[in-house]
Write a protein that holds these residues in place. Structure first.
Motif, PDB file in Angstrom:
ATOM      1  N   ARG A  64      91.863  92.704   4.567  1.00 46.88           N
ATOM      2  CA  ARG A  64      91.916  91.729   5.665  1.00 46.88           C
ATOM      3  C   ARG A  64      93.192  90.912   5.511  1.00 46.88           C
ATOM      4  O   ARG A  64      93.170  89.764   5.057  1.00 46.88           O
ATOM      5  CB  ARG A  64      90.688  90.819   5.651  1.00 46.88           C
ATOM      6  N   PRO A  65      94.347  91.494   5.854  1.00 46.62           N
ATOM      7  CA  PRO A  65      95.620  90.800   5.611  1.00 46.62           C
ATOM      8  C   PRO A  65      95.728  89.503   6.390  1.00 46.62           C
ATOM      9  O   PRO A  65      95.241  89.396   7.516  1.00 46.62           O
ATOM     10  CB  PRO A  65      96.670  91.815   6.058  1.00 46.62           C
ATOM     11  N   GLY A  66      96.415  88.542   5.789  1.00 46.34           N
ATOM     12  CA  GLY A  66      96.602  87.248   6.428  1.00 46.34           C
ATOM     13  C   GLY A  66      97.785  87.187   7.359  1.00 46.34           C
ATOM     14  O   GLY A  66      98.175  86.098   7.794  1.00 46.34           O
ATOM     15  N   ALA A  67      98.363  88.338   7.685  1.00 47.89           N
ATOM     16  CA  ALA A  67      99.514  88.400   8.593  1.00 47.89           C
ATOM     17  C   ALA A  67      99.594  89.799   9.173  1.00 47.89           C
ATOM     18  O   ALA A  67      98.968  90.743   8.661  1.00 47.89           O
ATOM     19  CB  ALA A  67     100.802  88.073   7.840  1.00 47.89           C
ATOM     20  N   VAL A  68     100.344  89.936  10.246  1.00 46.65           N
ATOM     21  CA  VAL A  68     100.732  91.270  10.712  1.00 46.65           C
ATOM     22  C   VAL A  68     101.780  91.778   9.735  1.00 46.65           C
ATOM     23  O   VAL A  68     102.819  91.138   9.543  1.00 46.65           O
ATOM     24  CB  VAL A  68     101.304  91.230  12.141  1.00 46.65           C
ATOM     25  N   ALA A  69     101.492  92.902   9.083  1.00 47.76           N
ATOM     26  CA  ALA A  69     102.375  93.418   8.040  1.00 47.76           C
ATOM     27  C   ALA A  69     103.057  94.686   8.516  1.00 47.76           C
ATOM     28  O   ALA A  69     102.479  95.482   9.254  1.00 47.76           O
ATOM     29  CB  ALA A  69     101.573  93.701   6.766  1.00 47.76           C
ATOM     30  N   GLY A  70     104.299  94.873   8.085  1.00 51.67           N
ATOM     31  CA  GLY A  70     105.006  96.091   8.470  1.00 51.67           C
ATOM     32  C   GLY A  70     106.383  96.171   7.842  1.00 51.67           C
ATOM     33  O   GLY A  70     106.715  95.442   6.906  1.00 51.67           O
ATOM     34  N   ASP A 316     100.798  77.532  13.830  1.00 51.22           N
ATOM     35  CA  ASP A 316     102.176  77.744  13.387  1.00 51.22           C
ATOM     36  C   ASP A 316     102.439  79.232  13.165  1.00 51.22           C
ATOM     37  O   ASP A 316     101.593  79.956  12.637  1.00 51.22           O
ATOM     38  CB  ASP A 316     102.439  77.022  12.072  1.00 51.22           C
ATOM     39  N   LEU A 317     103.639  79.662  13.529  1.00 49.17           N
ATOM     40  CA  LEU A 317     104.092  81.032  13.241  1.00 49.17           C
ATOM     41  C   LEU A 317     104.948  80.999  11.982  1.00 49.17           C
ATOM     42  O   LEU A 317     105.937  80.268  11.910  1.00 49.17           O
ATOM     43  CB  LEU A 317     104.901  81.583  14.408  1.00 49.17           C
ATOM     44  N   LEU A 318     104.559  81.778  10.983  1.00 50.29           N
ATOM     45  CA  LEU A 318     105.335  81.934   9.754  1.00 50.29           C
ATOM     46  C   LEU A 318     105.691  83.401   9.613  1.00 50.29           C
ATOM     47  O   LEU A 318     104.797  84.261   9.583  1.00 50.29           O
ATOM     48  CB  LEU A 318     104.531  81.473   8.538  1.00 50.29           C
ATOM     49  N   ILE A 319     106.985  83.693   9.552  1.00 54.29           N
ATOM     50  CA  ILE A 319     107.461  85.060   9.348  1.00 54.29           C
ATOM     51  C   ILE A 319     108.220  85.112   8.027  1.00 54.29           C
ATOM     52  O   ILE A 319     109.150  84.326   7.810  1.00 54.29           O
ATOM     53  CB  ILE A 319     108.379  85.521  10.497  1.00 54.29           C
ATOM     54  N   VAL A 320     107.826  86.025   7.153  1.00 48.01           N
ATOM     55  CA  VAL A 320     108.532  86.283   5.904  1.00 48.01           C
ATOM     56  C   VAL A 320     109.153  87.671   6.003  1.00 48.01           C
ATOM     57  O   VAL A 320     108.442  88.645   6.311  1.00 48.01           O
ATOM     58  CB  VAL A 320     107.594  86.205   4.688  1.00 48.01           C
ATOM     59  N   THR A 321     110.445  87.765   5.768  1.00 45.67           N
ATOM     60  CA  THR A 321     111.138  89.039   5.905  1.00 45.67           C
ATOM     61  C   THR A 321     112.337  89.058   4.957  1.00 45.67           C
ATOM     62  O   THR A 321     112.422  88.268   4.030  1.00 45.67           O
ATOM     63  CB  THR A 321     111.543  89.280   7.379  1.00 45.67           C
ATOM     64  N   ALA A 322     113.279  89.976   5.180  1.00 46.96           N
ATOM     65  CA  ALA A 322     114.490  90.077   4.355  1.00 46.96           C
ATOM     66  C   ALA A 322     115.642  90.556   5.226  1.00 46.96           C
ATOM     67  O   ALA A 322     115.453  90.917   6.399  1.00 46.96           O
ATOM     68  CB  ALA A 322     114.263  91.022   3.179  1.00 46.96           C
ATOM     69  N   ASP A 323     116.849  90.565   4.644  1.00 46.08           N
ATOM     70  CA  ASP A 323     118.053  90.902   5.409  1.00 46.08           C
ATOM     71  C   ASP A 323     118.699  92.214   4.987  1.00 46.08           C
ATOM     72  O   ASP A 323     119.558  92.742   5.690  1.00 46.08           O
ATOM     73  CB  ASP A 323     119.075  89.774   5.313  1.00 46.08           C
ATOM     74  N   HIS A 324     118.326  92.761   3.836  1.00 44.21           N
ATOM     75  CA  HIS A 324     118.853  94.024   3.313  1.00 44.21           C
ATOM     76  C   HIS A 324     118.187  94.260   1.976  1.00 44.21           C
ATOM     77  O   HIS A 324     117.401  93.416   1.498  1.00 44.21           O
ATOM     78  CB  HIS A 324     120.384  93.997   3.153  1.00 44.21           C
ATOM     79  N   VAL A 346     100.081  83.883  12.081  1.00 39.35           N
ATOM     80  CA  VAL A 346      99.726  82.738  12.923  1.00 39.35           C
ATOM     81  C   VAL A 346      98.628  81.985  12.186  1.00 39.35           C
ATOM     82  O   VAL A 346      97.524  82.506  12.001  1.00 39.35           O
ATOM     83  CB  VAL A 346      99.245  83.173  14.317  1.00 39.35           C
ATOM     84  N   ALA A 347      98.942  80.796  11.733  1.00 39.53           N
ATOM     85  CA  ALA A 347      98.003  80.047  10.898  1.00 39.53           C
ATOM     86  C   ALA A 347      96.700  79.804  11.639  1.00 39.53           C
ATOM     87  O   ALA A 347      96.686  79.382  12.796  1.00 39.53           O
ATOM     88  CB  ALA A 347      98.624  78.720  10.471  1.00 39.53           C
TER      89      ALA A 347
END
Length: 392
Positions: A64-70, A316-324, A346-347
């Protein structure tokens, strides 16, 4: 409405379709770092769904992930931080920026030397920053000639001891160099690299500063600014986008400071986007090819990110990602062409289990959709399907 985009600099998860064209076949930053410590522990990122999007020793999928993961795939013709952050905001760089695997031509170095005040120069070749400072630092102290070097990225870096050039003097010199690096030699970034210490114990300070070309076209940040949405940069974001579209800019010296700033903004900001870069994995461990250090630093960062999950308000929208990527087990010391994780939360809402697959520009498109702002023509990306905020 509030959104927080946190970019973990250099956190690749392997598998870029065009990795071989960049000499990066087999690169997997997260996987190789995790393997180096016999399994990594990332409870915060794991709960958000990182294990649903990436495979690494010790990392488990979340039912049950706490975010949309991909995963997100880069389209730009380069793998550097400026290009990555701009594509996250929808601007694809189609033409490769100039790079200098054999160093800068004589005419370029003549212009650079004049811009630096005619002090001369040392190196003029691709190099690891820590190695070149250790090797040429004593000569630099003796002659006063700045150390000029590059990498596989489109950068011109200038290192100087703070007893030879104060940080302010080095920044001013880099601004003048930025002004002469135009036309065919318009590198993405001129980077100031102040250092201190004595021979055998030189250390780079937290005073790095990037002087980037302005984005070549509109980004999601420009669209938000035009619509009156506040945009706050944290870390080196302001330097990477040359200040474009930002209403505030807060440089940082560490990831802990960056997370504290974002958490503080979560407590005070009433409306707007916070766009943050956390750079220590990239600069401190990826480029230095320290896989164990990378894994342990990511575990520490995971704990810090828990503060942001806890501080978010419902909706709140929280996005965690990376750049390379920056695979610490790969050959060389440069960035690696990889896919990057996407964790979009989305909290207070439930999130679908289906993984998301898309491009870097999906981040900016999602933010624009969240604020109801129309994307400029030609901007890359499609909004990530997100749950509705609680209470709507």
């Amino acid at each position: 409405m509030r959104a927080f985009v946190v970019v973990i600099d250099g956190l690749g998860v392997g598998g870029a379709p065009d990795a071989a064209a960049f000499g990066d076949a087999g690169a997997d930053t997260l996987g190789h770092a995790a393997a180096a410590v016999g399994g990594i522990r990332l409870p915060v990122l794991e709960a958000l769904g990182l294990g649903n999007a990436a495979v690494a020793a010790g990392l488990r999928p979340c039912p049950r992930p706490g975010a949309v993961a991909g995963r997100l795939t880069e389209r730009s013709a380069a793998t550097d931080s400026a290009t990555g952050h701009r594509e996250l905001m929808g601007l694809v760089t189609t033409a490769p920026p100039p790079t200098y695997p054999d160093g800068f031509p004589d005419d370029v170095m003549a212009a650079v030397d004049a811009a630096m005040g005619g002090r001369g120069w040392l190196c003029n070749a691709p190099a690891s920053g820590t190695e070149v400072v250790a090797r040429l630092g004593p000569e630099h102290l003796r002659t006063g000639a700045p150390i000029v070097y590059t990498s596989a990225d489109s950068v011109l870096q200038i290192a100087a001891h703070d007893e030879v050039l104060t940080p302010a003097e080095l920044y001013a010199a880099c601004e003048r160099v930025r002004a002469v690096m135009t036309g065919e030699h318009a590198v993405e970034r001129v980077i100031a690299r102040p250092f201190t210490g004595a021979p055998g114990a030189f250390r780079r300070t937290a005073g790095r500063r990037d002087f980037a070309l302005p984005p070549a076209g509109p980004t999601a940040l420009d669209a938000l600014a035009a619509a009156g949405v506040p945009v706050v940069g944290v870390g080196k974001v302001g330097q990477l986008v040359a200040g474009r579209g930002l209403s505030e800019d807060h440089p940082t010296g560490s990831d802990a400071e960056g997370v504290r700033l974002v958490a503080g903004l979560m407590g005070s900001l009433e409306r707007g986007l916070v766009f943050a870069n956390l750079l220590e994995l990239d600069t401190g461990f990826g480029h230095r090819r320290d896989a164990v250090g990378y894994a342990r630093a990511l575990e520490r960062l995971d704990g810090l990110l828990g503060r942001l999950v806890e501080a978010a308000r419902p909706g709140d929208l929280l996005i965690v990602t990376a750049d390379h990527g920056n695979d610490p087990a790969h050959a060389g010391t440069d960035h690696t062409r990889e896919q990057v994780p996407l964790l979009a939360r989305v909290a207070g809402a439930g999130h679908p289990h289906a993984p998301h697959r898309g491009g870097f520009g999906d981040v900016g498109a999602t933010v624009l959709a969240r604020f109801g702002v129309r994307a400029p023509a030609g901007l890359a990306g499609r909004p990530v399907p997100l749950p509705s905020p609680p209470g709507t």
